[in-house]
Design an enzyme around this catalytic site. Sequence first.
Site, PDB file in Angstrom:
ATOM      1  N   ASP A  24     -10.714   3.453   4.077  1.00 15.18           N
ATOM      2  CA  ASP A  24     -11.144   1.977   3.976  1.00 15.18           C
ATOM      3  C   ASP A  24     -12.541   1.776   3.911  1.00 15.18           C
ATOM      4  OD1 ASP A  24      -9.420  -0.280   3.888  1.00 15.18           O
ATOM      5  OD2 ASP A  24      -8.594  -0.023   5.903  1.00 15.18           O
ATOM      6  N   GLN A  46      -4.483  -1.214   9.766  1.00 16.50           N
ATOM      7  CA  GLN A  46      -4.368  -2.595   8.851  1.00 16.50           C
ATOM      8  C   GLN A  46      -5.305  -3.678  10.066  1.00 16.50           C
ATOM      9  OE1 GLN A  46      -3.697  -3.398   5.959  1.00 16.50           O
ATOM     10  NE2 GLN A  46      -3.515  -5.501   6.051  1.00 16.50           N
ATOM     11  N   LYS A  78       0.793  -1.319  -0.008  1.00 18.08           N
ATOM     12  CA  LYS A  78       0.025  -0.035   0.121  1.00 18.08           C
ATOM     13  C   LYS A  78       0.879   1.367  -0.103  1.00 18.08           C
ATOM     14  CE  LYS A  78      -3.904  -2.504   2.248  1.00 18.08           C
ATOM     15  NZ  LYS A  78      -4.680  -2.725   3.629  1.00 18.08           N
TER      16      LYS A  78
HETATM   17  N1  GUN Z   1      -6.732  -6.612   6.165  1.00 17.30           N
HETATM   18  C1  GUN Z   1      -7.384  -7.300   5.020  1.00 17.30           C
HETATM   19  N2  GUN Z   1      -8.011  -6.469   4.269  1.00 17.30           N
HETATM   20  C2  GUN Z   1      -7.830  -5.376   4.489  1.00 17.30           C
HETATM   21  C3  GUN Z   1      -8.230  -4.107   3.965  1.00 17.30           C
HETATM   22  O1  GUN Z   1      -8.862  -3.905   2.855  1.00 17.30           O
HETATM   23  N3  GUN Z   1      -8.015  -2.955   4.805  1.00 17.30           N
HETATM   24  C4  GUN Z   1      -7.595  -3.221   6.232  1.00 17.30           C
HETATM   25  N4  GUN Z   1      -7.638  -2.120   6.880  1.00 17.30           N
HETATM   26  N5  GUN Z   1      -7.043  -4.327   6.772  1.00 17.30           N
HETATM   27  C5  GUN Z   1      -7.296  -5.354   5.926  1.00 17.30           C
END
Ligand code: GUN
Length: 284
Positions: free
Chosen positions: A120, A97, A53
Amino acid sequence: MTAKIIDGVAIAKVVKEECRNRVEILKSKGTTPGLAVVIVGEDPASKVYVRNKIHACEEVGIHSAIHEFPGTASQQEIITCVRGLNQDPAIHGILVQLPLPAGIESRRVLEGIAAEKDVDGFHLRNVGALTVGEPALPPCTPAGIVRMLEHEKIAIWGQNAVIVGASNIVGKPAALMLLQRGATVSLCNSKTQNLAQYTIMADILVVATGRPGIITGPMVKKGATVIDVGINRLSNGKLVGDVDFEGARNRATYITPVPGGVGPMTVACLVSNTVQAAERAAGI
Ligand code: GUN
């Protein structure tokens, strides 16, 4: 029939290229978009996702900041960090996350993020907006799925969409986004009996269970589009999705690979949401 493989890497590149242009415009008006990522603990998969990311943000000119906490950090420490980021004018997007370590209530932490910085799309205000069809910041994986379908000009309106896996991150919001676009949606979960009876009806089959091989070739409708959200590491080290790729490919018209399908699209949509949040903050 052999399905066309939807190239998530290539489509993500298109999305990121669009973002790069929007970032240039923002910078010319004095705003550099900023993303803060909060990661707690030592989960190796989470570390890889976070690295991807951050890298994608750098590719398009977004400033990024990572806030790492040990697995022993308290819920209050994390919420305090998030609240500080809410007040930081250089940060337009905040991502915590998931999963968080046991003992930390994810919901409490996510509700601490200012809704306008919730890139998100997990804050209740954004979930509510999605439910009534007014998404401000859509969750990244479902947004990536819709973008892939649109890119390939795959019809959604009037189609049967079957989603396997009813998580808050993928299954539920994907169901809402496809419903909003005119699909007839079935949302299956781990208790669904006779799963094949649903999947065989699917013009669009979205699979997000974390169970490799849960969908086999005979469960796929001939001509379907198969979107595999799963990422599973087998004991032999191989990375696979939730779908038996070869079996499904012989029946589907379109299929996403793992890796190189949904994963890069999730990251690209996070970049896009961050740019969107910065545009809103800058009044564009
Ligand atoms: N863990 C797995 N997928 C995601 C996501 O799309 N966003 C976040 N913040 N954590 C995750």
